[in-house]
Design a protein around this motif. Sequence first.
Motif, PDB file in Angstrom:
ATOM      1  N   GLU A 140       0.819  -1.210   0.000  1.00 34.13           N
ATOM      2  CA  GLU A 140       0.000   0.000   0.000  1.00 34.13           C
ATOM      3  C   GLU A 140       0.858   1.268   0.000  1.00 34.13           C
ATOM      4  O   GLU A 140       0.736   2.118   0.874  1.00 34.13           O
ATOM      5  CB  GLU A 140      -0.940   0.001   1.205  1.00 34.13           C
ATOM      6  CG  GLU A 140      -1.944  -1.141   1.176  1.00 34.13           C
ATOM      7  CD  GLU A 140      -2.863  -1.125   2.379  1.00 34.13           C
ATOM      8  OE1 GLU A 140      -2.699  -0.233   3.238  1.00 34.13           O
ATOM      9  OE2 GLU A 140      -3.727  -2.003   2.466  1.00 34.13           O
ATOM     10  N   VAL A 141       1.746   1.362  -0.949  1.00 34.33           N
ATOM     11  CA  VAL A 141       2.539   2.586  -1.088  1.00 34.33           C
ATOM     12  C   VAL A 141       1.627   3.637  -1.729  1.00 34.33           C
ATOM     13  O   VAL A 141       1.193   3.483  -2.868  1.00 34.33           O
ATOM     14  CB  VAL A 141       3.790   2.351  -1.954  1.00 34.33           C
ATOM     15  CG1 VAL A 141       4.521   3.666  -2.172  1.00 34.33           C
ATOM     16  CG2 VAL A 141       4.697   1.314  -1.296  1.00 34.33           C
ATOM     17  N   SER A 142       1.326   4.691  -0.976  1.00 36.73           N
ATOM     18  CA  SER A 142       0.390   5.703  -1.481  1.00 36.73           C
ATOM     19  C   SER A 142       1.025   7.078  -1.648  1.00 36.73           C
ATOM     20  O   SER A 142       0.663   7.830  -2.551  1.00 36.73           O
ATOM     21  CB  SER A 142      -0.831   5.801  -0.553  1.00 36.73           C
ATOM     22  OG  SER A 142      -0.417   6.092   0.771  1.00 36.73           O
ATOM     23  N   LYS A 143       2.008   7.393  -0.764  1.00 39.67           N
ATOM     24  CA  LYS A 143       2.653   8.703  -0.837  1.00 39.67           C
ATOM     25  C   LYS A 143       4.145   8.519  -1.037  1.00 39.67           C
ATOM     26  O   LYS A 143       4.813   7.877  -0.211  1.00 39.67           O
ATOM     27  CB  LYS A 143       2.376   9.499   0.439  1.00 39.67           C
ATOM     28  CG  LYS A 143       0.901   9.810   0.637  1.00 39.67           C
ATOM     29  CD  LYS A 143       0.682  10.604   1.904  1.00 39.67           C
ATOM     30  CE  LYS A 143      -0.808  10.910   2.113  1.00 39.67           C
ATOM     31  NZ  LYS A 143      -1.034  11.690   3.357  1.00 39.67           N
ATOM     32  N   PRO A 144       4.716   9.082  -2.094  1.00 41.27           N
ATOM     33  CA  PRO A 144       6.135   8.885  -2.410  1.00 41.27           C
ATOM     34  C   PRO A 144       7.086   9.324  -1.293  1.00 41.27           C
ATOM     35  O   PRO A 144       8.182   8.785  -1.186  1.00 41.27           O
ATOM     36  CB  PRO A 144       6.339   9.750  -3.663  1.00 41.27           C
ATOM     37  CG  PRO A 144       4.980   9.875  -4.262  1.00 41.27           C
ATOM     38  CD  PRO A 144       4.033   9.895  -3.114  1.00 41.27           C
ATOM     39  N   GLU A 145       6.666  10.246  -0.448  1.00 40.73           N
ATOM     40  CA  GLU A 145       7.570  10.759   0.592  1.00 40.73           C
ATOM     41  C   GLU A 145       7.519   9.938   1.883  1.00 40.73           C
ATOM     42  O   GLU A 145       8.321  10.170   2.796  1.00 40.73           O
ATOM     43  CB  GLU A 145       7.231  12.231   0.896  1.00 40.73           C
ATOM     44  CG  GLU A 145       5.898  12.477   1.590  1.00 40.73           C
ATOM     45  CD  GLU A 145       4.726  12.533   0.633  1.00 40.73           C
ATOM     46  OE1 GLU A 145       3.602  12.823   1.098  1.00 40.73           O
ATOM     47  OE2 GLU A 145       4.927  12.286  -0.578  1.00 40.73           O
ATOM     48  N   GLU A 146       6.611   8.968   1.981  1.00 41.58           N
ATOM     49  CA  GLU A 146       6.476   8.195   3.220  1.00 41.58           C
ATOM     50  C   GLU A 146       7.201   6.854   3.113  1.00 41.58           C
ATOM     51  O   GLU A 146       7.261   6.245   2.049  1.00 41.58           O
ATOM     52  CB  GLU A 146       4.995   7.952   3.525  1.00 41.58           C
ATOM     53  CG  GLU A 146       4.242   9.188   3.954  1.00 41.58           C
ATOM     54  CD  GLU A 146       2.801   8.870   4.332  1.00 41.58           C
ATOM     55  OE1 GLU A 146       2.392   7.690   4.173  1.00 41.58           O
ATOM     56  OE2 GLU A 146       2.100   9.787   4.762  1.00 41.58           O
ATOM     57  N   ASN A 164       7.496   2.928   3.779  1.00 45.37           N
ATOM     58  CA  ASN A 164       6.557   1.806   3.835  1.00 45.37           C
ATOM     59  C   ASN A 164       7.306   0.520   4.157  1.00 45.37           C
ATOM     60  O   ASN A 164       8.311   0.194   3.509  1.00 45.37           O
ATOM     61  CB  ASN A 164       5.830   1.645   2.498  1.00 45.37           C
ATOM     62  CG  ASN A 164       4.991   2.860   2.152  1.00 45.37           C
ATOM     63  OD1 ASN A 164       3.821   2.917   2.461  1.00 45.37           O
ATOM     64  ND2 ASN A 164       5.620   3.856   1.511  1.00 45.37           N
ATOM     65  N   LYS A 181      10.524   3.806  -0.171  1.00 44.35           N
ATOM     66  CA  LYS A 181       9.732   4.903  -0.725  1.00 44.35           C
ATOM     67  C   LYS A 181       9.638   4.673  -2.231  1.00 44.35           C
ATOM     68  O   LYS A 181      10.578   4.170  -2.852  1.00 44.35           O
ATOM     69  CB  LYS A 181      10.399   6.256  -0.480  1.00 44.35           C
ATOM     70  CG  LYS A 181      10.412   6.736   0.947  1.00 44.35           C
ATOM     71  CD  LYS A 181      11.123   8.091   1.018  1.00 44.35           C
ATOM     72  CE  LYS A 181      11.193   8.628   2.435  1.00 44.35           C
ATOM     73  NZ  LYS A 181      11.902   9.940   2.486  1.00 44.35           N
ATOM     74  N   SER A 199       6.870   5.465  -6.011  1.00 45.08           N
ATOM     75  CA  SER A 199       5.614   5.939  -6.592  1.00 45.08           C
ATOM     76  C   SER A 199       4.461   5.088  -6.068  1.00 45.08           C
ATOM     77  O   SER A 199       4.661   3.915  -5.697  1.00 45.08           O
ATOM     78  CB  SER A 199       5.668   5.848  -8.116  1.00 45.08           C
ATOM     79  OG  SER A 199       6.727   6.652  -8.616  1.00 45.08           O
ATOM     80  N   PRO A 200       3.257   5.632  -5.995  1.00 44.99           N
ATOM     81  CA  PRO A 200       2.116   4.874  -5.486  1.00 44.99           C
ATOM     82  C   PRO A 200       1.928   3.541  -6.232  1.00 44.99           C
ATOM     83  O   PRO A 200       2.068   3.471  -7.451  1.00 44.99           O
ATOM     84  CB  PRO A 200       0.928   5.820  -5.737  1.00 44.99           C
ATOM     85  CG  PRO A 200       1.537   7.186  -5.712  1.00 44.99           C
ATOM     86  CD  PRO A 200       2.888   7.019  -6.353  1.00 44.99           C
TER      87      PRO A 200
END
Length: 216
Positions: free
Chosen positions: A126-132, A134, A205, A207-208
Amino acid sequence: MSRIAENIKSRRVDKNLTQQELADSLNVSRSTVSNWETNRNYPDLDTLIKISDLLDIPLDTLLKEEKKMVKEITKEVKKSAKRKWVLRIIVPLFVLSLVISTYSIIQNVYSVNKIFFPMEIGYAKEVSKPEEWNSIFFEEKDYLIFKNIFWNKEITNSINNEGDIIMRVKDSKGNVVKEDLKILQGNSIILKDLKKKEKYYFEIKGSPGEYVVTFS
């Protein structure tokens, strides 16, 4: 001379066949035919059927008044039936044994491969935000232990992922031991200095999307 010996000889002569010609047709030696005609021994059941066809004489006529021969044939038929019955049991057992042995070999090969060619597949679903950051999960756990010396500690970013990833590695105390590791899509890096038998937590980190990362 027995009736069967007489029948074979008389029908052979009627057909204008020599002993050698009859022998050749039955794939036996001339002396074998001679032994039948002189009552030294009897043909077996399969050969009797061939003789019946070649000499145009019904099998019951060929065996008429030959009680001893009929008894031997009956015994042979019973033995043949028993052999078939035994084969019906043995063949499936053999096949089953072969299947079990093959499965055992495959399992052993798989076990050996797991030791000498270890590999784990990690997922970040569930990678949704590139800056967060996971976490990468391995089945139901969120860490990986390199249990033996055969790990290359090679980490591969699948060609089917959304793109390049940035990775960091934490130890069991939460300390970052590796950071900002860029792994291009379809490429890999090797982290030789990660220690054996220690827990490591991997985060990425990107792309979504969903990511598959292979550890070997």
